[in-house]
Scaffold this active site. Structure first.
Site, mmCIF file in Angstrom:
data_model
loop_
_atom_site.group_PDB
_atom_site.id
_atom_site.type_symbol
_atom_site.label_atom_id
_atom_site.label_comp_id
_atom_site.label_asym_id
_atom_site.label_seq_id
_atom_site.Cartn_x
_atom_site.Cartn_y
_atom_site.Cartn_z
ATOM 1 C CE1 TYR A 97 -3.951 1.252 -1.011
ATOM 2 C CE2 TYR A 97 -3.308 2.821 0.893
ATOM 3 C CZ TYR A 97 -4.159 2.513 -0.336
ATOM 4 O OH TYR A 97 -5.029 3.453 -0.888
ATOM 5 N NE ARG A 150 -7.175 11.398 -4.393
ATOM 6 C CZ ARG A 150 -7.333 10.657 -3.337
ATOM 7 N NH1 ARG A 150 -7.928 11.545 -2.176
ATOM 8 N NH2 ARG A 150 -6.740 9.540 -2.805
ATOM 9 C CE LYS A 168 -7.220 2.301 0.652
ATOM 10 N NZ LYS A 168 -8.028 3.557 1.303
ATOM 11 C CD GLU A 239 -9.883 3.675 -1.745
ATOM 12 O OE1 GLU A 239 -10.688 3.005 -1.172
ATOM 13 O OE2 GLU A 239 -8.967 4.507 -1.378
ATOM 14 C CG ASP A 240 -7.642 6.872 -4.275
ATOM 15 O OD1 ASP A 240 -7.928 7.095 -3.230
ATOM 16 O OD2 ASP A 240 -6.447 6.367 -4.388
ATOM 17 C CG ASN A 243 -12.608 17.110 -4.516
ATOM 18 O OD1 ASN A 243 -13.529 16.962 -3.686
ATOM 19 N ND2 ASN A 243 -11.256 17.795 -3.929
ATOM 20 C CG ASP A 262 -11.238 4.114 2.968
ATOM 21 O OD1 ASP A 262 -11.578 3.914 4.097
ATOM 22 O OD2 ASP A 262 -10.062 4.040 2.704
ATOM 23 C CG ASP A 263 -10.707 8.138 -1.025
ATOM 24 O OD1 ASP A 263 -9.731 8.042 -0.755
ATOM 25 O OD2 ASP A 263 -11.015 7.876 -2.372
ATOM 26 C CG ASN A 402 -1.068 8.907 2.075
ATOM 27 O OD1 ASN A 402 -0.227 9.013 3.003
ATOM 28 N ND2 ASN A 402 -2.186 8.838 2.264
ATOM 29 C CG ASN A 447 -7.945 5.926 5.136
ATOM 30 O OD1 ASN A 447 -7.223 6.787 5.936
ATOM 31 N ND2 ASN A 447 -8.987 6.354 4.334
HETATM 32 P P1 NAD Z 1 -8.778 16.253 -2.954
HETATM 33 O O1 NAD Z 1 -8.576 16.329 -4.512
HETATM 34 O O2 NAD Z 1 -10.361 15.714 -2.815
HETATM 35 O O3 NAD Z 1 -8.466 17.390 -2.406
HETATM 36 C C1 NAD Z 1 -7.352 18.379 -2.329
HETATM 37 C C2 NAD Z 1 -7.640 19.725 -1.721
HETATM 38 O O4 NAD Z 1 -6.371 20.199 -1.615
HETATM 39 C C3 NAD Z 1 -8.478 20.583 -2.600
HETATM 40 O O5 NAD Z 1 -9.568 20.961 -1.517
HETATM 41 C C4 NAD Z 1 -7.708 21.574 -3.018
HETATM 42 O O6 NAD Z 1 -8.375 22.929 -2.887
HETATM 43 C C5 NAD Z 1 -6.768 21.632 -1.809
HETATM 44 N N1 NAD Z 1 -5.404 22.302 -2.628
HETATM 45 C C6 NAD Z 1 -4.757 21.879 -3.397
HETATM 46 N N2 NAD Z 1 -3.717 22.502 -3.547
HETATM 47 C C7 NAD Z 1 -3.745 23.536 -2.616
HETATM 48 C C8 NAD Z 1 -2.636 24.427 -2.192
HETATM 49 N N3 NAD Z 1 -1.548 24.787 -2.857
HETATM 50 N N4 NAD Z 1 -3.024 25.193 -0.930
HETATM 51 C C9 NAD Z 1 -4.069 24.797 -0.282
HETATM 52 N N5 NAD Z 1 -5.019 24.034 -0.487
HETATM 53 C C10 NAD Z 1 -4.820 23.228 -2.008
HETATM 54 O O7 NAD Z 1 -7.809 15.031 -2.220
HETATM 55 P P2 NAD Z 1 -8.311 14.385 -0.807
HETATM 56 O O8 NAD Z 1 -8.811 13.163 -1.106
HETATM 57 O O9 NAD Z 1 -8.722 15.085 0.090
HETATM 58 O O10 NAD Z 1 -6.863 13.969 -0.593
HETATM 59 C C11 NAD Z 1 -5.823 14.974 -0.167
HETATM 60 C C12 NAD Z 1 -4.508 14.119 0.364
HETATM 61 O O11 NAD Z 1 -4.891 13.634 1.690
HETATM 62 C C13 NAD Z 1 -3.845 13.048 -0.549
HETATM 63 O O12 NAD Z 1 -2.524 13.435 -0.615
HETATM 64 C C14 NAD Z 1 -4.193 12.182 -0.082
HETATM 65 O O13 NAD Z 1 -3.342 10.952 -0.267
HETATM 66 C C15 NAD Z 1 -4.343 12.407 1.413
HETATM 67 N N6 NAD Z 1 -5.210 11.436 2.169
HETATM 68 C C16 NAD Z 1 -4.645 11.028 3.400
HETATM 69 C C17 NAD Z 1 -5.365 9.954 4.262
HETATM 70 C C18 NAD Z 1 -4.789 9.381 5.286
HETATM 71 O O14 NAD Z 1 -3.685 9.811 5.793
HETATM 72 N N7 NAD Z 1 -5.460 8.394 5.950
HETATM 73 C C19 NAD Z 1 -6.524 9.609 3.691
HETATM 74 C C20 NAD Z 1 -7.140 10.287 2.510
HETATM 75 C C21 NAD Z 1 -6.497 11.002 1.906
#
Ligand code: NAD
Length: 545
Positions: A97, A150, A168, A239-240, A243, A262-263, A402, A447
């Site tokens: 993963y 995404r 997953k 998953e992924d 937005n 899950d996201d 990530n 997650n």
């Molecule tokens: P997403 O595409 O839905 O959202 C990204 C967000 O970041 C948007 O609101 C966007 O406006 C904002 N953004 C982009 N560039 C920016 C900047 N320069 N300044 C401020 N904001 C900015 O993605 P997501 O599903 O929300 O995932 C985001 C990140 O979180 C990914 O890297 C993902 O791997 C990580 N994530 C981690 C976990 C975990 O740790 N368990 C779980 C889910 C997602």
């Protein structure tokens, strides 16, 4: 592959990953099943096989090679694969993963060897049902589906995102014991806007831009209908998705079948759990927290919604709860007056002058917790972390983006810049950090602590739905399972090596809700936890002779 009835013989058996035991076939089995002479003479124990696998694995030159080696083991002998994954989960989870799976997806079309899962593309409209019927196993209980838009924080990887559902589902089996033959990875290929893939002659997906029109919805509709018909007992995990689709697909389908995203929901629960455990360290209370999110996508909004739900469950009025969550996205601080806000962001738009700089937002809002989920590496600068530490005795800093290279700051930076006072967690794993005589062990807000257990609970109870209340309950169970010794080291999640016990406890809680709330399609057992444990696949070879 043959349908699951009937055990194949001879070479066919050795090529059947579900039944293959490799060098562990006994002499009696070799005679009975036409294997004599097809294997080297010495019969190995599973422990010896595991030792051989680990030796080979550790000799590989890179994590991507380790990933490929593990994939080929999974293709040959699933029982041995899961034995190794379960016994060495801390070492192997980052290989199957995040972060390694991200690299594997980026290189998918070049490292591709064998198919796994189902690919359903725009060209398949009208025959999705037929495609699901091509799957060799009938009793599918968990489907993880992506459209590849995404992938982690890596963006649009189109059909190459297939590594995510596969990874997953491997975690579903390893962490929660869903039987491998009950898992189905699906990629919905609706094109990609990834220029380098479109220009790559080896790219394996549709060579077209991403569909944004009605054809997209028609394909997803057809897929969901086909799932309900062909695999009526399956839980569907989204998953992924990008937005623009994730929130609306969740809204559209969640009442019609057992489904979650899950996201949004899994991330919400795992981060809330980390926050609750962090409050055990800081002796804070949820009601008093002010959380600033950097990123207002699925992860950020999902976490915000879950925190709000937890506060409301504690008796706090919803407006006050929403007022505790602030968001900073690509347009700056989310404040009233911003045009064209999507539905999911509106509850978090507060009255405040616009702020375009994250450090400035931290200075003005004085958050108790800062949660990074924007995929912007390095966004938590020294200035930001120092401000958090100047304003809070125990600042909570979660860098969740990530893979590792996208994290808002490293564990070392968070601890160093806060003089060891930050309560830190990340999305991808970081090594322990030594500062003077102190050692800090960063927790991974993975997650995988949540979704396998939630899924197992839904599967065991045959729940018709996965509710927000189930995720809230899962978060609380997880936070309670963090030991005092873990908290002393700064770790806000249990050790990954305890993950099967964690998943069983979460599953029992989730199943309990399904039974109590009339969502279960099965009679409640006397002992729900024991029933859940009985459902869990163990990586043990059966005896065929
Ligand atoms: P997403 O595409 O839905 O959202 C990204 C967000 O970041 C948007 O609101 C966007 O406006 C904002 N953004 C982009 N560039 C920016 C900047 N320069 N300044 C401020 N904001 C900015 O993605 P997501 O599903 O929300 O995932 C985001 C990140 O979180 C990914 O890297 C993902 O791997 C990580 N994530 C981690 C976990 C975990 O740790 N368990 C779980 C889910 C997602």
């Amino acid at each position: 592959m043959e349908k699951e009835s009937g055990l194949p013989r001879g070479v066919k058996l050795l090529h059947d990953p579900v039944h293959n035991k490799g060098t562990a076939f006994t002499d009696a089995e070799r005679d009975k099943l036409g294997l004599r002479g097809l294997l080297p003479p010495r019969v190995c124990s599973p422990a010896e096989q595991e030792l051989r696998v680990l030796g080979n694995l550790r000799n590989k030159a890179s994590d991507l090679e380790r990933y490929l080696f593990l994939v080929s083991l999974q293709d040959r002998n699933e029982t041995l694969f899961y034995r190794v994954v379960i016994n060495q989960i801390e070492e192997i989870m980052p290989l199957i993963y995040t972060p390694t799976v991200g690299k594997a997806c980026q290189h998918f079309s070049h490292i591709y060897r064998r198919p796994r899962g189902l690919y359903i593309s725009l060209q398949d409209r009208g025959r999705v049902r037929e495609i699901l019927q091509n799957w060799p196993h009938q009793d599918v209980r968990v489907i993880v589906a992506t459209d590849g838009e995404r992938i982690l924080g890596l963006g649009d990887l189109g059909a190459a995102g297939m590594g995510i559902p596969i990874g997953k589902l491997s975690l579903y089996t390893a962490c929660a014991g869903i039987h491998p033959t009950q898992c189905l990875p699906v990629t919905l290929d609706v094109g990609t806007n990834n220029e380098s893939f479109l220009n790559d002659p080896l790219y394996l997906g549709l060579e077209r831009r991403r569909e944004r029109g009605p054809a997209y919805d028609e394909l997803v509709d057809e897929f969901v209908d086909a799932v309900k018909e062909i695999f009526p007992q399956a839980l569907l995990q989204l998953e992924d998705f990008g937005n623009c689709n994730a929130f609306r697909l969740l809204q559209k389908y969640r009442g019609s079948l057992c489904l979650f995203d899950d996201d949004i929901q899994g991330t919400g629960a795992v981060a809330l759990s980390g926050l609750l455990a962090a409050l055990r360290i800081s002796k804070g209370v949820l009601e008093k927290q002010r959380v600033l999110f950097f990123g207002a996508g699925q992860a950020g909004i999902g976490i915000g919604n879950t925190i709000v739900a937890a506060m409301v469950a504690d008796g706090i009025p919803i407006e006050q709860a929403r007022g505790s969550c602030w968001f900073f996205d690509s347009q700056g601080l989310l404040v009233d007056g911003r045009a064209d806000l999507p539905q999911q962001k509106r509850p978090y738009s507060h009255q405040h002058p616009p702020v375009a700089d994250l450090a400035e937002a931290v200075r003005l809002l004085q958050p108790t917790a800062l949660v990074g989920c924007a995929g912007q590496a390095g966004a938590f600068t020294r200035e930001v972390v120092e401000l958090m530490a100047a304003q809070q005795q125990r600042p909570i800093i979660f860098a969740l983006s990530n893979p590792t290279a996208k994290a808002e700051c490293t564990a070392e930076q968070a601890y160093q810049w806060s003089e060891g006072r930050a309560i830190f967690a990340s999305g991808s794993p970081f090594e322990p950090v030594h500062l003077g005589s102190d050692t800090f062990v960063p927790g991974q807000g993975n997650n995988a602590y949540i979704f396998p257990g939630v899924g197992l609970g839904a599967v065991c109870s045959q729940s018709r739905e996965v509710t927000d209340g189930m995720f809230l309950a899962a978060a609380r169970v997880l936070a309670d399972l963090v030991s005092d010794e873990d908290l002393d080291l700064g770790r806000v999640y249990p050790r990954l090596s305890h993950i099967r016990q964690v998943s069983a406890q979460i599953a029992a809680e989730v199943a309990g809700i399904a039974y109590r709330e009339g969502l279960a399609q099965r009679e409640a057992p006397d002992d729900i936890l024991e029933d859940v444990r009985q459902h869990m696949f163990q990586p043990l070879y059966p005896h065929y002779a």
